[in-house]
Design a protein around this motif. Structure first.
Motif, PDB file in Angstrom:
ATOM      1  N   ARG A   1      10.370   5.835 -10.413  1.00 55.00           N
ATOM      2  CA  ARG A   1      10.605   4.549 -11.072  1.00 55.00           C
ATOM      3  C   ARG A   1       9.797   3.423 -10.436  1.00 55.00           C
ATOM      4  NH1 ARG A   1      15.951   5.252 -14.072  1.00 55.00           N
ATOM      5  NH2 ARG A   1      16.036   3.020 -14.488  1.00 55.00           N
ATOM      6  N   VAL A   2       9.561   3.501  -9.136  1.00 54.61           N
ATOM      7  CA  VAL A   2       8.723   2.489  -8.495  1.00 54.61           C
ATOM      8  C   VAL A   2       7.339   2.500  -9.130  1.00 54.61           C
ATOM      9  CG1 VAL A   2       7.546   1.825  -6.363  1.00 54.61           C
ATOM     10  CG2 VAL A   2       9.938   2.474  -6.297  1.00 54.61           C
TER      11      VAL A   2
ATOM     12  N   VAL B   1      14.440   1.745  -5.036  1.00 48.81           N
ATOM     13  CA  VAL B   1      15.259   0.783  -4.299  1.00 48.81           C
ATOM     14  C   VAL B   1      14.478  -0.496  -4.025  1.00 48.81           C
ATOM     15  CG1 VAL B   1      16.749   2.518  -3.241  1.00 48.81           C
ATOM     16  CG2 VAL B   1      14.642   1.855  -2.091  1.00 48.81           C
ATOM     17  N   VAL B   2      13.532  -0.793  -4.903  1.00 50.23           N
ATOM     18  CA  VAL B   2      12.763  -2.026  -4.788  1.00 50.23           C
ATOM     19  C   VAL B   2      13.166  -2.951  -5.923  1.00 50.23           C
ATOM     20  CG1 VAL B   2      10.473  -3.064  -4.729  1.00 50.23           C
ATOM     21  CG2 VAL B   2      10.825  -0.785  -3.793  1.00 50.23           C
ATOM     22  N   ALA B   3      13.670  -4.118  -5.585  1.00 48.72           N
ATOM     23  CA  ALA B   3      14.013  -5.079  -6.621  1.00 48.72           C
ATOM     24  C   ALA B   3      12.738  -5.491  -7.335  1.00 48.72           C
ATOM     25  CB  ALA B   3      14.684  -6.309  -6.006  1.00 48.72           C
ATOM     26  N   PRO B   4      12.735  -5.521  -8.665  1.00 44.35           N
ATOM     27  CA  PRO B   4      11.519  -5.868  -9.397  1.00 44.35           C
ATOM     28  C   PRO B   4      10.996  -7.251  -9.053  1.00 44.35           C
ATOM     29  CG  PRO B   4      13.433  -5.861 -10.843  1.00 44.35           C
ATOM     30  CD  PRO B   4      13.854  -5.218  -9.560  1.00 44.35           C
ATOM     31  N   SER B   5      11.891  -8.172  -8.706  1.00 43.22           N
ATOM     32  CA  SER B   5      11.434  -9.515  -8.330  1.00 43.22           C
ATOM     33  C   SER B   5      10.599  -9.448  -7.061  1.00 43.22           C
ATOM     34  CB  SER B   5      12.629 -10.446  -8.122  1.00 43.22           C
ATOM     35  OG  SER B   5      13.486  -9.948  -7.102  1.00 43.22           O
TER      36      SER B   5
ATOM     37  N   ALA C   1       0.829  -1.201   0.000  1.00 46.60           N
ATOM     38  CA  ALA C   1       0.000   0.000   0.000  1.00 46.60           C
ATOM     39  C   ALA C   1       0.866   1.255   0.000  1.00 46.60           C
ATOM     40  CB  ALA C   1      -0.925   0.003   1.215  1.00 46.60           C
ATOM     41  N   ALA C   2       1.971   1.224   0.732  1.00 47.18           N
ATOM     42  CA  ALA C   2       2.865   2.383   0.780  1.00 47.18           C
ATOM     43  C   ALA C   2       3.473   2.655  -0.598  1.00 47.18           C
ATOM     44  CB  ALA C   2       3.966   2.167   1.811  1.00 47.18           C
ATOM     45  N   LEU C   3       3.831   1.590  -1.317  1.00 47.95           N
ATOM     46  CA  LEU C   3       4.368   1.760  -2.667  1.00 47.95           C
ATOM     47  C   LEU C   3       3.311   2.375  -3.578  1.00 47.95           C
ATOM     48  CD1 LEU C   3       6.305  -1.612  -3.149  1.00 47.95           C
ATOM     49  CD2 LEU C   3       7.284   0.645  -2.714  1.00 47.95           C
TER      50      LEU C   3
ATOM     51  N   ASN D   1       1.008   4.250  -2.623  1.00 47.94           N
ATOM     52  CA  ASN D   1       0.733   5.606  -2.138  1.00 47.94           C
ATOM     53  C   ASN D   1       1.855   6.591  -2.420  1.00 47.94           C
ATOM     54  OD1 ASN D   1      -1.760   4.913  -1.209  1.00 47.94           O
ATOM     55  ND2 ASN D   1      -1.226   4.891   0.955  1.00 47.94           N
ATOM     56  N   GLY D   2       2.951   6.128  -3.047  1.00 47.10           N
ATOM     57  CA  GLY D   2       3.999   7.068  -3.433  1.00 47.10           C
ATOM     58  C   GLY D   2       5.367   6.851  -2.831  1.00 47.10           C
ATOM     59  N   ALA D   3       5.553   5.783  -2.037  1.00 40.69           N
ATOM     60  CA  ALA D   3       6.892   5.513  -1.497  1.00 40.69           C
ATOM     61  C   ALA D   3       7.860   5.213  -2.638  1.00 40.69           C
ATOM     62  CB  ALA D   3       6.847   4.338  -0.524  1.00 40.69           C
ATOM     63  N   SER D   4       9.094   5.631  -2.478  1.00 38.14           N
ATOM     64  CA  SER D   4      10.096   5.421  -3.521  1.00 38.14           C
ATOM     65  C   SER D   4      10.795   4.073  -3.387  1.00 38.14           C
ATOM     66  CB  SER D   4      11.137   6.539  -3.476  1.00 38.14           C
ATOM     67  OG  SER D   4      10.555   7.771  -3.815  1.00 38.14           O
ATOM     68  N   GLY D   5      10.393   3.286  -2.410  1.00 31.15           N
ATOM     69  CA  GLY D   5      10.982   1.963  -2.250  1.00 31.15           C
ATOM     70  C   GLY D   5      10.855   1.489  -0.816  1.00 31.15           C
ATOM     71  N   PHE D   6      11.374   0.300  -0.568  1.00 28.05           N
ATOM     72  CA  PHE D   6      11.357  -0.181   0.804  1.00 28.05           C
ATOM     73  C   PHE D   6      12.601  -0.992   1.103  1.00 28.05           C
ATOM     74  CE2 PHE D   6       9.580  -3.997  -1.134  1.00 28.05           C
ATOM     75  CZ  PHE D   6      10.066  -5.028  -0.323  1.00 28.05           C
TER      76      PHE D   6
END
Length: 216
Positions: free
Chosen positions: A202-203, A124-128, A92-94, A96-101
């Motif tokens: 990019r996320v 900074v979120v790996a696509p996998s 949900a955070a992603l 909502n606009g987070a740039s990664g986790f």
């Protein structure tokens, strides 16, 4: 100097992050809060480049705080912290606009590198991992219909190719090498994709690509 706000309800966790961040030459901690509501209040009143945001906090959780910060339309980026990589709150955070986790047990160099990447506008979120999140919480996504892919109709063939590479987790240099184009051209295409798809970063492009079936 990258200005970092710490949002976590555990004081020991905040203290550890502050020591690490303040030991870096290119960043500094500009504040600490123990809930999402206060995080939103801080970014409204002082310059913050990156919020290191815990997901589960009292008063207001990190997901809602992320949404409110994104809606402010400022340059502050949110890097979400979590204990589990498959967490509906992270998903949900992603959205909502987070740039990664980042997982809370990340190595110090990983954390500092993630802060620098987010501050520079990268994901900074790996696509996998993103794909596993999307698969795990498929019921939260729009159902596949005839409308699927509609958002991509305005893209040129080259922009679609760049989007596919972004969805695979490629950085600008890798895209440049794979598609035989200058890095400056890659940046131009990324900018057009962000504009045409109304993505914040990019996320957002990765999420849209996976939702629209790019790479299926």
């Amino acid at each position: 100097m990258i200005k970092v706000l710490l949002a976590d309800d555990q004081s020991l966790v905040r203290s550890g992050f502050r020591m690490l961040i303040d030991s870096a030459d290119d960043m500094e901690t500009v504040g600490e809060v123990d809930n999402g509501r206060d995080a939103v209040a801080v970014v409204k009143t002082r310059p913050v480049d990156v919020v290191l945001m815990d997901i589960r906090m009292p008063v207001m959780d990190g997901t809602e705080a992320t949404r409110m910060i994104a809606e402010l339309g400022i340059d502050t980026k949110v890097l979400v912290l979590t204990t589990f990589d498959l967490d509906e709150y992270v998903f949900a955070a992603l959205r909502n606009g987070a740039s990664g986790f980042l997982l809370k047990d990340a190595l110090p160099d990983e954390l500092l590198g993630a802060i620098r990447s987010v501050a520079a506008g990268d994901a900074v979120v790996a696509p996998s991992t993103t794909k596993r999140l999307l698969t795990h919480f498929a019921d939260l996504l729009p159902k596949a219909t005839q409308e699927r892919g509609k958002r991509l109709e305005a893209l040129t063939e080259r922009e679609r190719e760049v989007l596919e590479e972004v969805a695979r987790g490629a950085n600008n240099q890798e895209i440049s090498q794979r598609l035989y184009m200058a890095e400056g051209t890659v940046k131009t295409h990324i900018g057009r994709l962000l504009s045409k798809l109304d993505a914040r970063d990019r996320v957002g492009l990765v999420l849209i690509a996976l939702e629209e079936g790019v790479g299926d």
